[in-house]
Structure formats: C-alpha cells, structure tokens
Design an enzyme around this catalytic site. Structure first.
Site, PDB file in Angstrom:
ATOM      1  N   ARG A 149       0.828  -1.192   0.184  1.00 18.21           N
ATOM      2  CA  ARG A 149      -0.002  -0.045  -0.097  1.00 18.21           C
ATOM      3  C   ARG A 149       0.739   1.067   0.058  1.00 18.21           C
ATOM      4  NH1 ARG A 149      -4.723  -0.046   4.587  1.00 18.21           N
ATOM      5  NH2 ARG A 149      -2.821   0.550   5.840  1.00 18.21           N
ATOM      6  N   LYS A 182      -2.734   6.315   1.223  1.00 11.68           N
ATOM      7  CA  LYS A 182      -2.788   6.779   2.852  1.00 11.68           C
ATOM      8  C   LYS A 182      -1.701   7.842   2.768  1.00 11.68           C
ATOM      9  CE  LYS A 182      -2.947   4.292   7.116  1.00 11.68           C
ATOM     10  NZ  LYS A 182      -4.330   4.186   7.256  1.00 11.68           N
ATOM     11  N   GLU A 190     -16.421   6.010   3.716  1.00 11.42           N
ATOM     12  CA  GLU A 190     -15.913   5.368   4.787  1.00 11.42           C
ATOM     13  C   GLU A 190     -15.727   6.676   5.868  1.00 11.42           C
ATOM     14  OE1 GLU A 190     -11.635   4.805   5.010  1.00 11.42           O
ATOM     15  OE2 GLU A 190     -11.205   5.674   2.886  1.00 11.42           O
TER      16      GLU A 190
END
Ligand code: PLP
Length: 341
Positions: free
Chosen positions: A82, A184, A220
């Site tokens: 990620r 992220k 989210e």
C-alpha cells in the site's frame, strides 16, 4: 529482555518516545542502506517539499505479544504494497517491499522493551512513513526523501468493552472523485480535521463520508472502512475508488467467508439501504472493529437493531475470530503472521 516500567492498561493512544527509529535516505536516485538511530528529531530546510506541498505518506500497523510469547506483526507485506501505491500517486520513490518489512522488524526488535505483554490489550503501534526532504519552491516532486519507521506503545482501544458509537453523515467530503482517497497520505487527514472537530462539537464520535460525486453512496470514515451485516447475516462492505483499502477490512472479508462460512459482498452501498442493515462496524488497525449503534443524517436517525449496548452478534464473531488469529489463539492463514521474535 526487561520490559519498560509502563502501566500498559492505562496507556492511551498517544505518542510515547521509544529508544530507536529506522531511517533511510533517498538521494541521487537511490536509497541508502538505512540504519537505526536514537535521535527522534528531524532537521530540514524551511522549504522542504513536505512542509510546502505536503508530499508525505504513511502506514500503520501493530506489533504485539501472542499467547505463546512471540512478538509478531500482522500482514506487513500488505502495508508495504500500500505504501508503494501511495508513493506512486504522489510521485515519490518506491521503498522496496522486502526492505520495508526488514525495517519494521528491526525497529520492533530495537524497541522490544516497549512491546506490551500478552493479555494487556496494549500493542506497539508501528508508523512507517516517507516524505519529501529537499527544498522545493516551484511545484514539483522533491528529489530527496526520507523513509522512516518509529514505534510507540498504545493502550487497549476499548477500555471496559466496545461500546457502540454514534456517527453523523458529514456535510464535507474526504476525497475528490479521481483524487487521492485511495492512498494513505497526510493530505487526506489534513482536510478531515475540520470535519471531525465539527462532528465532535456536535456530540458525534465519527463522520460517515458519502461518495464525493453523487453523495448517495457510503464511503468510509476519516480513518476506518465500513462493514455492514444484513438481516440474513451477509457481510457487506462498500466498494469505491476513493476508499482507502483497509487491511483489516480485507482480512475480515476473508475470515467471514473462510472461517465463518458467511456470504461476503464487496459492492456499492447506497445510503438508502442503511435502514435495512442489522449491524454496522468500522474497521481499521487501531480497534479492529468499532461497533456503530446509530447513524444520524441531519436529525434523521438510523438506529441499528444491534443497539447501543453491545457489538452485534456477527460483528462480535468477526472481531473474536480476527483477534484470535492475530493473538495466536487460532490458526492463521498462510503468511498472515510475521514472527519477529
Ligand atoms: C489507515 C486507514 C484505514 C484502515 O486501514 P487498516 O489497514 O485496516 O489499518 C481506513 N481508512 C483510512 C482513510 C485510512 O487511512
């Protein structure tokens, strides 16, 4: 190894400086060998790329002591992958996956005295991150970067049981269509701060963000993915290009199907469907699952049938199974547990 004299059960989620951190520099197109250092401060130019144009990305995972006394972490290979995706999106260099895992292992080993004991509920939170280091004033990617890993002991997420929380449907968006919601990066958090402070002032625990394009679908929260349980026990989780792919959520989907024999749906979830679900939870590394009892949209309340007292029954099964795997009480799927010591 003598553990530090810390009251593990009363730790919160705050920064506690530990002994060593890992640093690797990217200069002249290559990463150096990297090393553990004691200095917890960073000196940089006032014009560093990270300070001016927010070129920074991060990861979060935990090390903990299993029932049989090993120190382990959970699926660090997925954090490495990620971070690669985040780096690609912000035009940063890739830190190789094997080196990422090695850096995590070394940093945890060097701070072993801060890894909380089994049963304390506390863990050693691991924060790998990367940022643009050299001066950048014309808008472009930096040429020099630092990849770092630090650790900090954190307390049990739920003190005295996991109480369901109340969330509000935010009037703000956390991600733009075709933007950076799926990586992220600190920039996604900077823009969520006003929204979460606003929600807290109004008495809510968290924000539910809707899809930025149509505001009809569930995305989210600021830092956790949604998971819903239907009245016939299906596990449903929203799918969108602007959701951050949570490793906890992906692991729970696997556990639901393979360990619990539940049907799993990863698909678009319309806000209008929420009233029909039986349970709702938020998933992320910090809490694994936080149960949601109530969702409020401008005064209109959706009360989950699982109520405000306890985690819903299916959510609880998912939680117990995944934490059982993590803590070594249940057999883990191949490759999920990285034994550090
Ligand atoms: C980190 C994060 C999550 C949770 O991901 P995990 O890998 O499960 O910890 C969810 N949403 C956002 C926006 C995040 O930054």
């Amino acid at each position: 190894m003598e553990k530090k004299d810390i009251d593990w059960s009363s730790l919160g989620f705050g920064y506690v400086k530990t002994d060593k951190r890992y640093v690797s520099w990217f200069k002249n197109g290559a990463w150096d060998d990297g090393a553990l250092v004691e200095d917890d401060t960073i000196t940089m130019s006032e014009c560093a790329g990270v300070l001016q144009y927010a070129q920074t990305i991060f990861e979060g995972l935990k090390a903990y002591t299993t029932e049989d006394g090993h120190i382990v972490c959970f699926r660090p290979d997925l954090n490495a992958e990620r971070l690669e995706q985040s780096a690609a999106r912000l035009e940063m260099p890739v830190f190789p996956k094997d080196r990422f895992i090695d850096a995590v292992v070394k940093t945890v080993e060097a701070n072993e005295a801060y890894v909380p004991p089994y049963g304390s509920g506390a863990t050693l939170y691991i924060r790998p991150y990367m940022f643009g280091y050299n001066p950048v004033i014309g808008v472009k990617p930096a040429d020099e970067y630092q990849f770092r890993v630090f650790t900090t002991p954190v307390g049990p997420y739920f003190k005295g049981g996991a109480k369901p929380i109340t969330i509000k449907v935010s009037d703000f968006d956390r991600a733009a269509p075709h933007g950076t919601g799926h990586i992220k990066a600190g920039l996604n958090y900077a823009m969520s701060l006003h929204a979460i402070v606003t929600a807290h002032k109004e008495g809510f625990d968290e924000n539910m963000y809707l899809d930025p394009g149509t505001r009809t679908k569930v995305e989210e929260t600021g830092g956790a993915n949604f998971l819903f349980i239907t009245k016939d026990n299906k596990v449903v989780t929203p799918k969108s290009d602007s959701i951050l792919p949570s490793i906890t959520r992906r692991s729970l989907m696997y556990v639901a199907e393979k360990y619990l024999g539940l049907t799993v749906e990863h698909r678009e979830v319309y806000f209008d469907e929420l009233k029909d679900f039986a349970e709702c939870g938020l998933c992320g590394t910090a809490a694994v699952i936080s149960p949601v009892g109530k969702i409020v949209n401008h005064g209109e309340e959706i009360c989950l049938p699982s109520g405000m007292d306890d985690m819903g029954p299916i959510t609880k099964k998912l939680y117990d199974t995944l934490t059982g795997i993590q803590m070594g009480r249940m057999e883990a799927p191949e490759g999920w547990i990285k034994v550090i010591k």
